[in-house]
Design an enzyme around this catalytic site. Structure first.
Site, PDB file in Angstrom:
ATOM      1  N   HIS A   1    -112.205 100.989  87.641  1.00 59.30           N
ATOM      2  CA  HIS A   1    -112.480 100.340  88.918  1.00 59.30           C
ATOM      3  C   HIS A   1    -111.350 100.654  89.895  1.00 59.30           C
ATOM      4  CE1 HIS A   1    -115.061  97.212  86.597  1.00 59.30           C
ATOM      5  NE2 HIS A   1    -115.844  98.132  87.151  1.00 59.30           N
TER       6      HIS A   1
ATOM      7  N   PHE B   1    -106.720  98.674  86.748  1.00 57.48           N
ATOM      8  CA  PHE B   1    -106.326  98.694  85.330  1.00 57.48           C
ATOM      9  C   PHE B   1    -107.494  98.414  84.383  1.00 57.48           C
ATOM     10  CE2 PHE B   1    -102.606  96.435  87.556  1.00 57.48           C
ATOM     11  CZ  PHE B   1    -102.091  97.618  88.060  1.00 57.48           C
ATOM     12  N   HIS B   2    -108.640  99.066  84.615  1.00 56.95           N
ATOM     13  CA  HIS B   2    -109.812  98.853  83.764  1.00 56.95           C
ATOM     14  C   HIS B   2    -110.334 100.164  83.161  1.00 56.95           C
ATOM     15  CE1 HIS B   2    -110.907  95.037  86.332  1.00 56.95           C
ATOM     16  NE2 HIS B   2    -109.875  94.832  85.527  1.00 56.95           N
ATOM     17  N   PRO B   3    -109.505 101.015  82.561  1.00 58.87           N
ATOM     18  CA  PRO B   3    -110.034 102.257  81.995  1.00 58.87           C
ATOM     19  C   PRO B   3    -110.909 101.988  80.769  1.00 58.87           C
ATOM     20  CG  PRO B   3    -107.739 101.979  81.352  1.00 58.87           C
ATOM     21  CD  PRO B   3    -108.047 100.886  82.342  1.00 58.87           C
TER      22      PRO B   3
END
Length: 542
Positions: A300, A474-476
């Site tokens: 995101h 920080f949503h890998p």
């Protein structure tokens, strides 16, 4: 190379998923489990004070310190790319927001995997069983390990933004976690009485009291050991470095990768599992060809609009002098309330960028503060930030190891804004932010756009602005994609089993085939719950 012993199960990574797996698998006193974590213990004070994420991110004590490649979509910028390197993993350094996503996310997973057990109605009980929700009710569990609470502070400027959003057609809601998260509300957080509640406290601490769990910290896995068994590969354990020594450990039943969307594909690649041409270029012999390893990276991208205001309390003004900072510290010390309990974002909105969207495809994180970029000091004037992200980006990136040296950081390329659809949604989201801020409810605060700036007007200019101010939230996910065996890009099946390698699973955010419509930590927890059940079922039927 020294032996670390023989275990029924070896879990690689003590992040959110690894902590859950360790807890669930050690409930059976007849199995022995080894949990390997590259980082250290979660005994750093700033892990537990919620605002301490500021001191944990980009700190080698708690963060892998990754960076992305220079991104064309971000006008050539490279981003810091935090991932937790400590017990609890990213749950020890993240924003603590409790979010499940939308029911459509899981319907898509069920379709892509051919497994109806991924439907919302089937995964909701898994969310509930581990939850200890402050309120409970039909959609929430009580008494589980994963504490969920309200935030312990309020801001007039955020309430005004929420009212402004309602004035432009975004309704208010009270719960983002019923399968439909449309509307505005204040985020619920993984805290317990104003203290961060990470996966290590919730799941690992109680499991560590059991005699059948061995936890080894400071141990960096180099590769999974593979052996040929007929035409198939079998994983027999792992090799790792810890305490200055080389070790190996044997797995009698299974090895489970829970090292996250960056770590898990990197370990597979170092083990010789992946795209043969990439492995060859990195100097690694291919033992099992799986072209999808490391591909399908999704994240995101948050586009951070900043507005200078007048006449409202913000964190900028509260921390402008030593007395303000002292008051904040004293309030936390005495009552565990106030700004030191703040998650990075307090107010959330879910809405649609345009009418063609079937469900909300935008998420706002609204904050009573502003700064130039992460790590910089707060601005010396009152302001708020309205970050917006495209929940379902069509851009796809990759994670690839660059050499046989396991200490070399992998190449991380999210490829943000690499599709026309993502560019269009970025421009639409910035325009929507301006519409909200121009609504009557905010007029009293006289908002003035600081970033990206009123000079960006056309769609092309707004896309350029998104590239200037966009950053990761920080949503890998997605780099060991779950799918059907007929899908050449899939890495694991619907139970996390690596295609073509017996005794090896992946159970973390990397197996998401598509990113969830919201923050990704608690969906990762649910994935671990579901894979743990599959592992236990496999043992019983063996």
């Amino acid at each position: 190379m020294e032996s670390a012993g023989q275990y029924d199960y070896i879990i690689i990574g003590a992040g959110t998923a690894g902590c859950v797996l360790a807890n669930r698998l050690t409930r059976d006193p007849n199995v022995e489990v080894l949990l390997l974590e590259a980082g250290g213990k979660d005994d750093y004070i700033w892990i537990h004070i919620p605002v301490g994420y500021l001191y944990c991110i980009h700190n080698p004590r708690t963060d892998w310190m990754y960076k992305t490649q220079a991104e064309a979509g971000l006008n050539g910028r490279s981003l810091i790319y935090p991932r937790g390197k400590v017990l609890g993993g990213s749950s020890s350094i993240n924003g603590m927001i409790y979010m499940r996503g939308q029911s459509r996310d899981y319907a898509e997973w069920a379709m892509l995997t051919g497994d109806p057990s991924w439907q919302w109605e089937q995964v909701l009980p898994l969310f509930k069983q581990s939850e200890d929700h402050f309120q409970g009710g039909e959609f929430h569990g009580v008494g589980g390990e994963w504490r969920v609470e309200k935030q312990r502070l309020s801001w007039d400027i955020l309430e005004a933004f929420r009212n402004a959003a309602e004035q432009v057609g975004i309704p208010k809601t009270e719960d983002f976690n019923r399968g439909d998260n449309e509307g505005s509300s204040y985020f619920e957080v993984n805290q317990k009485r104003g203290i961060r509640w990470n996966a290590a406290k919730a799941f690992l601490k109680p499991a560590s009291q059991r005699g059948n769990l061995t936890i080894m910290t400071g141990c960096e896995v180099q590769k999974c050991r593979l052996a040929k068994e007929g035409d198939a590969q079998i994983c027999t354990g792992v090799e790792f470095i810890g305490g200055g020594k080389s070790w190996f450990a044997e797995a009698k039943r299974e090895t489970i990768l829970a090292a996250g969307a960056i770590g898990s594909p990197a370990i597979l690649q170092h083990s010789g599992i992946g795209n043969p041409s990439y492995l060859q270029s990195a100097g690694i012999a291919c033992k099992h060809a799986l072209p999808g390893v490391g591909e399908n990276l999704q994240d995101h991208l948050q586009i951070r609009s900043v507005f200078k205001i007048r006449g409202a309390k913000t964190l900028n003004t509260m921390t402008a002098n030593w007395w303000g900072k002292a008051k904040i510290g004293l309030e936390f010390a005495l009552k565990q309330t106030g700004p030191m309990t703040m998650a990075p974002s307090q107010l959330g909105l879910f809405t649609r960028s345009d009418p063609r969207q079937i469900t909300p495809n935008l998420q706002y994180h609204v904050q009573p503060l502003s700064l130039e970029k992460f790590g910089d000091p707060l601005h010396p004037f009152p302001a708020f930030t309205a970050s917006v992200c495209n929940l379902r980006p069509s851009s796809r990136g990759y994670v690839r190891v660059v050499s046989a040296d396991t200490k070399a950081a992998p190449l991380i390329a999210p490829r943000y804004l690499s599709t026309e659809d993502d560019k269009q949604i970025a421009a639409q989201s910035l325009s929507l932010t301006r519409r909200i801020v121009a609504a009557p409810a905010l007029a009293v605060f006289q908002p003035e756009e600081l970033k990206p700036g009123a000079n960006y007007q056309t769609e092309e200019e707004l896309v350029n602005a998104a590239g200037e101010i966009g950053t990761t939230i920080f949503h890998p996910v997605g780099t060991c994609k779950m799918g059907q065996e007929s899908d050449a890009t899939a890495v694991v099946d619907s139970e996390g089993r690596v295609f073509g390698v017996r005794g090896l699973r992946v159970a973390d955010a990397s197996i998401m085939p598509t990113i969830t419509s919201g923050n990704t930590n608690s969906p990762t927890l649910m994935i671990a719950e579901k894979v743990a059940l599959a592992i236990i079922k496999a043992k019983v039927s063996a």
